[in-house]
Write an enzyme that holds these catalytic residues in place. Structure first.
Site, PDB file in Angstrom:
ATOM      1  N   HIS A  10       9.244   3.448   6.665  1.00 20.77           N
ATOM      2  CA  HIS A  10      10.371   4.330   6.345  1.00 20.77           C
ATOM      3  C   HIS A  10       9.950   5.807   6.358  1.00 20.77           C
ATOM      4  O   HIS A  10       8.759   6.138   6.255  1.00 20.77           O
ATOM      5  CB  HIS A  10      10.946   3.971   4.981  1.00 20.77           C
ATOM      6  CG  HIS A  10       9.968   4.173   3.847  1.00 20.77           C
ATOM      7  ND1 HIS A  10       9.680   5.414   3.317  1.00 20.77           N
ATOM      8  CD2 HIS A  10       9.204   3.294   3.164  1.00 20.77           C
ATOM      9  CE1 HIS A  10       8.795   5.300   2.358  1.00 20.77           C
ATOM     10  NE2 HIS A  10       8.483   4.019   2.238  1.00 20.77           N
ATOM     11  N   GLU A  81       8.319  -3.563  -0.344  1.00 20.12           N
ATOM     12  CA  GLU A  81       7.017  -3.003  -0.691  1.00 20.12           C
ATOM     13  C   GLU A  81       6.363  -3.822  -1.801  1.00 20.12           C
ATOM     14  O   GLU A  81       7.015  -4.643  -2.464  1.00 20.12           O
ATOM     15  CB  GLU A  81       7.181  -1.539  -1.122  1.00 20.12           C
ATOM     16  CG  GLU A  81       5.896  -0.796  -1.464  1.00 20.12           C
ATOM     17  CD  GLU A  81       4.843  -0.777  -0.349  1.00 20.12           C
ATOM     18  OE1 GLU A  81       4.358  -1.868   0.015  1.00 20.12           O
ATOM     19  OE2 GLU A  81       4.505   0.315   0.134  1.00 20.12           O
TER      20      GLU A  81
END
Length: 200
Positions: A10, A81
Site C-alpha cells: 500500500h 498485516e
C-alpha cells in the site's frame, strides 16, 4: 500460463511515514500515498490478471482502487498485516530500548502473532493461490509481503528481515523458466520512479 504474483504494498500512511508499526489499525493513505498508488497505473494497466486480491484494510484496498484494479478486486483476509499486539503503534527504535535485539520476524510481538503463525498464514495463502495459472495481483503490507515472499522461496520467515519493501512498491514472484519447479523473485521492491514501461 505460468503463475506469477505481483505483490504490491500500500501507499504511504501517517504511521508508515513516522515509522510506527501499523498492524490492524485501519489508517487511510496520505495524499502522497494516494499519488504513489496512482503512479502504479502505467505498470499494472498492461498486465492481464486472472485474479486481484487485497487485504481488508483500507490502505491496501485504496491503493488497489487508485492503481486501477479495484473493480476486479476481492478481499483476502490472509493478506492483512501482522498483528503487532502490544507493539501496535510503536516504533522499532523505541521497542529496542527495552529489547535491544528484538526482531519481529524472529521474536513476534507480545499478545500478537508469532513468527510461526505468520509463516503458517503465508503458507496457507500460497497453497490456495498455487491452484491458479497466470498473473495474480496481491495488495498487502510491508511485513506480511516480506514473509509471503520468503515462504514462497521456502525459507524460514525469520529471513524476512533481509528484505526491504517500500510503500507502493511492486515485487514479482514466479518460477525459473529453465527450472520450472524452482521458485524465484523476478523483481523486488521496485517503485514507479525506478520502473520503465517495458521493464515488466
Amino acid at each position: 500460463m505460468t503463475l506469477r504474483f505481483y505483490v504490491i504494498r500500500h501507499g504511504e500512511t501517517e504511521w508508515s511515514l513516522s515509522g510506527q508499526h501499523t498492524g490492524r489499525t485501519d489508517l487511510p493513505l496520505t495524499t502522497r500515498g494516494e499519488d504513489e498508488a496512482r503512479a502504479l497505473i502505467p505498470w499494472l494497466s498492461h498486465v492481464q490478471f486472472v485474479q486481484v486480491l487485497t487485504s481488508p484494510l483500507q490502505r491496501a484496498r485504496r491503493t488497489c482502487e487508485l492503481s486501477g484494479l479495484g473493480a476486479a478486486a476481492e478481499v483476502e483476509p490472509d493478506l492483512a498485516e501482522l498483528n503487532y499486539g502490544d507493539y501496535e503503534g510503536r516504533r522499532s527504535q523505541d521497542i529496542h530500548k527495552d529489547r535491544p535485539d528484538w526482531n519481529v520476524f524472529r521474536d513476534g510481538c507480545p499478545n500478537g502473532e508469532t513468527p510461526g503463525q505468520v509463516s503458517d498464514r503465508a503458507d496457507q495463502l500460497i497453497a490456495h493461490l498455487c491452484t491458479q495459472h497466470g498473473n495474480v495481483a496481491l495488495f498487502s503490507h510491508g511485513q506480511f509481503s516480506r514473509a509471503f515472499a520468503i515462504r514462497w522461496l521456502e525459507l524460514s520467515v525469520a529471513e524476512s528481515c533481509h528484505f526491504m519493501f517500500g510503500t507502493a512498491s511492486l515485487s514479482i514472484l514466479g518460477f525459473d523458466p529453465s527450472h520450472p519447479e524452482t521458485r524465484v523473485i523476478d523483481l523486488w521492491n521496485a517503485t514507479p520512479d525506478m520502473l520503465t514501461s517495458d521493464g515488466l
